[in-house]
Design a protein around this motif. Structure first.
Motif, PDB file in Angstrom:
ATOM      1  N   PRO A   9       7.920  11.536 -18.443  1.00  0.00           N
ATOM      2  CA  PRO A   9       6.998  12.394 -17.683  1.00  0.00           C
ATOM      3  C   PRO A   9       5.598  12.406 -18.273  1.00  0.00           C
ATOM      4  O   PRO A   9       5.422  12.520 -19.496  1.00  0.00           O
ATOM      5  CB  PRO A   9       7.652  13.778 -17.786  1.00  0.00           C
ATOM      6  N   GLY A  10       4.609  12.269 -17.403  1.00  0.00           N
ATOM      7  CA  GLY A  10       3.221  12.280 -17.825  1.00  0.00           C
ATOM      8  C   GLY A  10       2.719  10.973 -18.380  1.00  0.00           C
ATOM      9  O   GLY A  10       1.525  10.825 -18.649  1.00  0.00           O
ATOM     10  N   VAL A  11       3.608  10.007 -18.571  1.00  0.00           N
ATOM     11  CA  VAL A  11       3.251   8.712 -19.158  1.00  0.00           C
ATOM     12  C   VAL A  11       3.504   7.572 -18.178  1.00  0.00           C
ATOM     13  O   VAL A  11       2.675   6.685 -18.008  1.00  0.00           O
ATOM     14  CB  VAL A  11       4.030   8.463 -20.465  1.00  0.00           C
ATOM     15  N   SER A  12       4.659   7.611 -17.519  1.00  0.00           N
ATOM     16  CA  SER A  12       5.049   6.519 -16.628  1.00  0.00           C
ATOM     17  C   SER A  12       4.365   6.643 -15.269  1.00  0.00           C
ATOM     18  O   SER A  12       4.038   7.733 -14.818  1.00  0.00           O
ATOM     19  CB  SER A  12       6.569   6.511 -16.441  1.00  0.00           C
ATOM     20  N   ASP A  13       4.173   5.492 -14.631  1.00  0.00           N
ATOM     21  CA  ASP A  13       3.603   5.496 -13.294  1.00  0.00           C
ATOM     22  C   ASP A  13       4.696   5.226 -12.266  1.00  0.00           C
ATOM     23  O   ASP A  13       5.823   4.871 -12.614  1.00  0.00           O
ATOM     24  CB  ASP A  13       2.465   4.483 -13.165  1.00  0.00           C
ATOM     25  N   LEU A  14       4.355   5.438 -11.009  1.00  0.00           N
ATOM     26  CA  LEU A  14       5.265   5.155  -9.900  1.00  0.00           C
ATOM     27  C   LEU A  14       4.869   3.826  -9.288  1.00  0.00           C
ATOM     28  O   LEU A  14       3.721   3.633  -8.890  1.00  0.00           O
ATOM     29  CB  LEU A  14       5.177   6.248  -8.838  1.00  0.00           C
ATOM     30  N   ASP A  15       5.824   2.894  -9.222  1.00  0.00           N
ATOM     31  CA  ASP A  15       5.557   1.558  -8.703  1.00  0.00           C
ATOM     32  C   ASP A  15       6.350   1.334  -7.426  1.00  0.00           C
ATOM     33  O   ASP A  15       7.577   1.493  -7.407  1.00  0.00           O
ATOM     34  CB  ASP A  15       5.944   0.498  -9.736  1.00  0.00           C
ATOM     35  N   LEU A  16       5.636   0.951  -6.362  1.00  0.00           N
ATOM     36  CA  LEU A  16       6.248   0.674  -5.073  1.00  0.00           C
ATOM     37  C   LEU A  16       5.961  -0.752  -4.645  1.00  0.00           C
ATOM     38  O   LEU A  16       4.887  -1.295  -4.925  1.00  0.00           O
ATOM     39  CB  LEU A  16       5.683   1.602  -3.994  1.00  0.00           C
ATOM     40  N   LEU A  17       6.917  -1.361  -3.981  1.00  0.00           N
ATOM     41  CA  LEU A  17       6.679  -2.589  -3.234  1.00  0.00           C
ATOM     42  C   LEU A  17       6.925  -2.270  -1.771  1.00  0.00           C
ATOM     43  O   LEU A  17       8.009  -1.792  -1.416  1.00  0.00           O
ATOM     44  CB  LEU A  17       7.587  -3.725  -3.686  1.00  0.00           C
ATOM     45  N   ILE A  18       5.913  -2.504  -0.945  1.00  0.00           N
ATOM     46  CA  ILE A  18       6.001  -2.191   0.486  1.00  0.00           C
ATOM     47  C   ILE A  18       6.003  -3.502   1.257  1.00  0.00           C
ATOM     48  O   ILE A  18       5.100  -4.337   1.087  1.00  0.00           O
ATOM     49  CB  ILE A  18       4.836  -1.292   0.914  1.00  0.00           C
ATOM     50  N   ALA A  19       7.030  -3.687   2.073  1.00  0.00           N
ATOM     51  CA  ALA A  19       7.158  -4.888   2.899  1.00  0.00           C
ATOM     52  C   ALA A  19       6.768  -4.547   4.332  1.00  0.00           C
ATOM     53  O   ALA A  19       7.306  -3.605   4.919  1.00  0.00           O
ATOM     54  CB  ALA A  19       8.589  -5.411   2.844  1.00  0.00           C
ATOM     55  N   LEU A  20       5.844  -5.313   4.871  1.00  0.00           N
ATOM     56  CA  LEU A  20       5.402  -5.141   6.250  1.00  0.00           C
ATOM     57  C   LEU A  20       6.026  -6.210   7.137  1.00  0.00           C
ATOM     58  O   LEU A  20       6.344  -7.309   6.670  1.00  0.00           O
ATOM     59  CB  LEU A  20       3.881  -5.232   6.338  1.00  0.00           C
ATOM     60  N   CYS A  21       6.172  -5.903   8.402  1.00  0.00           N
ATOM     61  CA  CYS A  21       6.766  -6.872   9.327  1.00  0.00           C
ATOM     62  C   CYS A  21       5.912  -8.122   9.447  1.00  0.00           C
ATOM     63  O   CYS A  21       6.445  -9.224   9.666  1.00  0.00           O
ATOM     64  CB  CYS A  21       6.955  -6.232  10.700  1.00  0.00           C
ATOM     65  N   GLU A  22       4.608  -7.967   9.304  1.00  0.00           N
ATOM     66  CA  GLU A  22       3.675  -9.086   9.319  1.00  0.00           C
ATOM     67  C   GLU A  22       2.823  -9.026   8.060  1.00  0.00           C
ATOM     68  O   GLU A  22       2.895  -8.073   7.293  1.00  0.00           O
ATOM     69  CB  GLU A  22       2.806  -9.024  10.570  1.00  0.00           C
ATOM     70  N   GLU A  23       1.999 -10.040   7.836  1.00  0.00           N
ATOM     71  CA  GLU A  23       1.166 -10.069   6.639  1.00  0.00           C
ATOM     72  C   GLU A  23       0.149  -8.921   6.661  1.00  0.00           C
ATOM     73  O   GLU A  23      -0.314  -8.522   7.732  1.00  0.00           O
ATOM     74  CB  GLU A  23       0.445 -11.406   6.532  1.00  0.00           C
ATOM     75  N   PRO A  24      -0.185  -8.360   5.510  1.00  0.00           N
ATOM     76  CA  PRO A  24      -1.071  -7.191   5.457  1.00  0.00           C
ATOM     77  C   PRO A  24      -2.454  -7.468   6.040  1.00  0.00           C
ATOM     78  O   PRO A  24      -3.032  -8.538   5.845  1.00  0.00           O
ATOM     79  CB  PRO A  24      -1.164  -6.893   3.959  1.00  0.00           C
ATOM     80  N   ALA A  25      -2.972  -6.486   6.750  1.00  0.00           N
ATOM     81  CA  ALA A  25      -4.344  -6.497   7.250  1.00  0.00           C
ATOM     82  C   ALA A  25      -5.137  -5.440   6.486  1.00  0.00           C
ATOM     83  O   ALA A  25      -4.574  -4.670   5.692  1.00  0.00           O
ATOM     84  CB  ALA A  25      -4.357  -6.207   8.750  1.00  0.00           C
ATOM     85  N   GLU A  26      -6.440  -5.393   6.718  1.00  0.00           N
ATOM     86  CA  GLU A  26      -7.284  -4.449   5.985  1.00  0.00           C
ATOM     87  C   GLU A  26      -6.851  -3.006   6.201  1.00  0.00           C
ATOM     88  O   GLU A  26      -6.876  -2.193   5.278  1.00  0.00           O
ATOM     89  CB  GLU A  26      -8.742  -4.641   6.386  1.00  0.00           C
ATOM     90  N   GLU A  27      -6.438  -2.674   7.427  1.00  0.00           N
ATOM     91  CA  GLU A  27      -6.016  -1.292   7.664  1.00  0.00           C
ATOM     92  C   GLU A  27      -4.737  -0.951   6.898  1.00  0.00           C
ATOM     93  O   GLU A  27      -4.520   0.196   6.497  1.00  0.00           O
ATOM     94  CB  GLU A  27      -5.823  -1.036   9.163  1.00  0.00           C
ATOM     95  N   ASP A  28      -3.884  -1.952   6.678  1.00  0.00           N
ATOM     96  CA  ASP A  28      -2.686  -1.729   5.874  1.00  0.00           C
ATOM     97  C   ASP A  28      -3.056  -1.469   4.420  1.00  0.00           C
ATOM     98  O   ASP A  28      -2.473  -0.610   3.761  1.00  0.00           O
ATOM     99  CB  ASP A  28      -1.749  -2.930   5.962  1.00  0.00           C
ATOM    100  N   ARG A  29      -4.018  -2.232   3.921  1.00  0.00           N
ATOM    101  CA  ARG A  29      -4.444  -2.047   2.529  1.00  0.00           C
ATOM    102  C   ARG A  29      -5.088  -0.670   2.347  1.00  0.00           C
ATOM    103  O   ARG A  29      -4.894  -0.009   1.315  1.00  0.00           O
ATOM    104  CB  ARG A  29      -5.404  -3.157   2.121  1.00  0.00           C
ATOM    105  N   ALA A  30      -5.831  -0.239   3.335  1.00  0.00           N
ATOM    106  CA  ALA A  30      -6.428   1.096   3.270  1.00  0.00           C
ATOM    107  C   ALA A  30      -5.348   2.172   3.280  1.00  0.00           C
ATOM    108  O   ALA A  30      -5.438   3.168   2.545  1.00  0.00           O
ATOM    109  CB  ALA A  30      -7.391   1.290   4.442  1.00  0.00           C
ATOM    110  N   ALA A  31      -4.307   1.960   4.080  1.00  0.00           N
ATOM    111  CA  ALA A  31      -3.203   2.927   4.134  1.00  0.00           C
ATOM    112  C   ALA A  31      -2.462   2.973   2.805  1.00  0.00           C
ATOM    113  O   ALA A  31      -2.078   4.055   2.333  1.00  0.00           O
ATOM    114  CB  ALA A  31      -2.241   2.562   5.265  1.00  0.00           C
ATOM    115  N   ALA A  32      -2.266   1.815   2.179  1.00  0.00           N
ATOM    116  CA  ALA A  32      -1.586   1.773   0.879  1.00  0.00           C
ATOM    117  C   ALA A  32      -2.418   2.471  -0.190  1.00  0.00           C
ATOM    118  O   ALA A  32      -1.876   3.196  -1.042  1.00  0.00           O
ATOM    119  CB  ALA A  32      -1.305   0.325   0.484  1.00  0.00           C
ATOM    120  N   ALA A  33      -3.730   2.268  -0.174  1.00  0.00           N
ATOM    121  CA  ALA A  33      -4.606   2.931  -1.145  1.00  0.00           C
ATOM    122  C   ALA A  33      -4.577   4.445  -0.966  1.00  0.00           C
ATOM    123  O   ALA A  33      -4.556   5.206  -1.953  1.00  0.00           O
ATOM    124  CB  ALA A  33      -6.034   2.407  -1.000  1.00  0.00           C
ATOM    125  N   ALA A  34      -4.560   4.904   0.275  1.00  0.00           N
ATOM    126  CA  ALA A  34      -4.472   6.342   0.532  1.00  0.00           C
ATOM    127  C   ALA A  34      -3.139   6.900   0.062  1.00  0.00           C
ATOM    128  O   ALA A  34      -3.067   8.023  -0.467  1.00  0.00           O
ATOM    129  CB  ALA A  34      -4.664   6.612   2.030  1.00  0.00           C
TER     130      ALA A  34
END
Length: 265
Positions: free
Chosen positions: A57-82
Motif C-alpha cells: 500500500p502506498g508504494v505499488s501502482d495499478l497496472d492495466l492492459l486494455i484490449a480494444l476490438c480495433e486498434e486504438p484511436a486518439e479518442e481511446d488514448r484520451a479515455a485511457a489517460a482519463a
C-alpha cells in the motif's frame, strides 16, 4: 512452479489481490467498462504486483492492459489517460495507475505471439470481458520466448543515453531510472530463463536467478533492482554505469544466446 506439462503457469489471480487493493480493483473494473465508446472495449486485465499478491500500500501502482476490438484511436488514448487519472486521484493506496492499450488484432497477431501474446496469456489476470489466453498457445521457457520478449536491449541503449543526457529534472531522471532498472533486470532474467526452466515475477527473484548463472555480474543486477524499485533515489552516475556497463555486456550476451527480437514497425 510450471504446469505439470512444463508450460508456464499464469502468475496472477483475482483471489490473490491483497485486501487493501480490492476497492481499487473493483473501481478499475467499473470505470474501464464505461470509459470507452460503445463497441470499442473488448476486455481488460490486471498485471503486476497487485494480482500477484505482493503489492505494498502506498508504494505499488495499478497496472492495466486494455484490449480494444480495433486498434486504438486518439479518442481511446484520451479515455485511457482519463481512466488513469481518475484511479490515481481516487485511491491513496496506489502510487499511480497505468493502462496499456492495444487492439485485439495486434494482441493475437503472429508477430506478437511470443511477446504481447505471452504477456496476455501468462502475466495478465482477466478482469473484464473475454480471456484472450483461450486463443493463445501454452508457453514454454524457450530461447524463442526469451528473444521475442527482451531481445531488443541493443535498440534501447542509445535511447536511454540520449534521455539521460537530456534529463533536466529529478522527475525526468526518476522516470528513466524506473524503466532502465526494471528492463535490465527482466532482460538479465530472460537471458537465463531457458536454463532456469520457469518464470519469476518479482525483480528481486529475477536478479537472484540471474546471479546464480552470472555471479560476476550479480552486484550490478542488484543495483538495477534498487534503481528500478526506488527510482526517486537514482544517482545519475549509477544510472550511467548501468547503461554503459551492464547494458552493452547484457545486449551482446543476449544476441549470442538468443538472437535479436524480430523488427517492429
Amino acid at each position: 512452479m510450471p504446469n505439470e506439462d512444463g508450460t508456464l503457469a499464469r502468475e496472477g489471480a483475482l483471489d490473490r489481490v491483497p485486501e487493501a487493493f480490492a476497492p481499487v480493483v473493483a473501481a478499475a473494473r467499473e470505470l474501464t467498462g464505461g470509459a470507452f465508446a460503445p463497441g470499442r472495449l473488448h476486455s481488460a486485465c490486471l498485471y503486476g504486483s497487485i494480482p500477484r499478491g505482493t503489492a505494498v500500500p502506498g508504494v505499488s501502482d495499478l497496472d492495466l492492459l486494455i484490449a480494444l476490438c480495433e486498434e486504438p484511436a486518439e479518442e481511446d488514448r484520451a479515455a485511457a489517460a482519463a481512466l488513469e487519472a481518475e484511479l490515481d486521484g481516487r485511491f491513496d493506496v496506489i502510487d499511480g495507475a497505468s493502462a496499456l492499450l492495444f487492439g485485439v488484432p495486434t494482441l493475437l497477431s503472429e508477430r506478437e505471439r511470443y511477446d504481447l501474446g505471452f504477456f496476455v496469456a501468462c502475466l495478465c489476470t482477466p478482469l473484464l470481458g473475454e480471456d484472450l489466453a483461450g486463443r493463445l498457445p501454452r508457453y514454454r521457457p524457450t530461447s524463442l520466448l526469451a528473444r521475442e520478449t527482451n531481445g531488443d536491449l541493443h535498440l534501447r541503449l542509445p535511447r536511454w543515453r540520449r534521455r539521460l543526457a537530456a534529463a533536466g529534472t529529478d522527475a525526468e531522471l526518476a522516470r528513466l531510472a524506473r524503466g532502465v532498472g526494471r528492463h535490465l533486470v527482466r532482460t538479465g532474467f530472460t537471458l537465463v530463463m531457458p536454463r532456469f526452466g520457469d518464470w519469476a515475477g518479482e525483480l528481486e527473484e529475477m536478479a537472484e536467478v540471474f546471479a546464480a548463472y552470472h555471479p560476476e555480474r550479480a552486484e550490478q543486477m542488484r543495483t538495477a533492482v534498487a534503481v528500478g524499485r526506488r527510482p526517486g533515489d537514482a544517482d545519475r552516475a549509477v544510472l550511467a554505469a548501468l547503461i554503459d556497463g551492464l547494458g552493452p555486456w547484457l545486449a551482446e550476451e543476449y544476441r549470442v544466446a538468443h538472437g535479436v527480437k524480430a523488427p517492429r514497425p
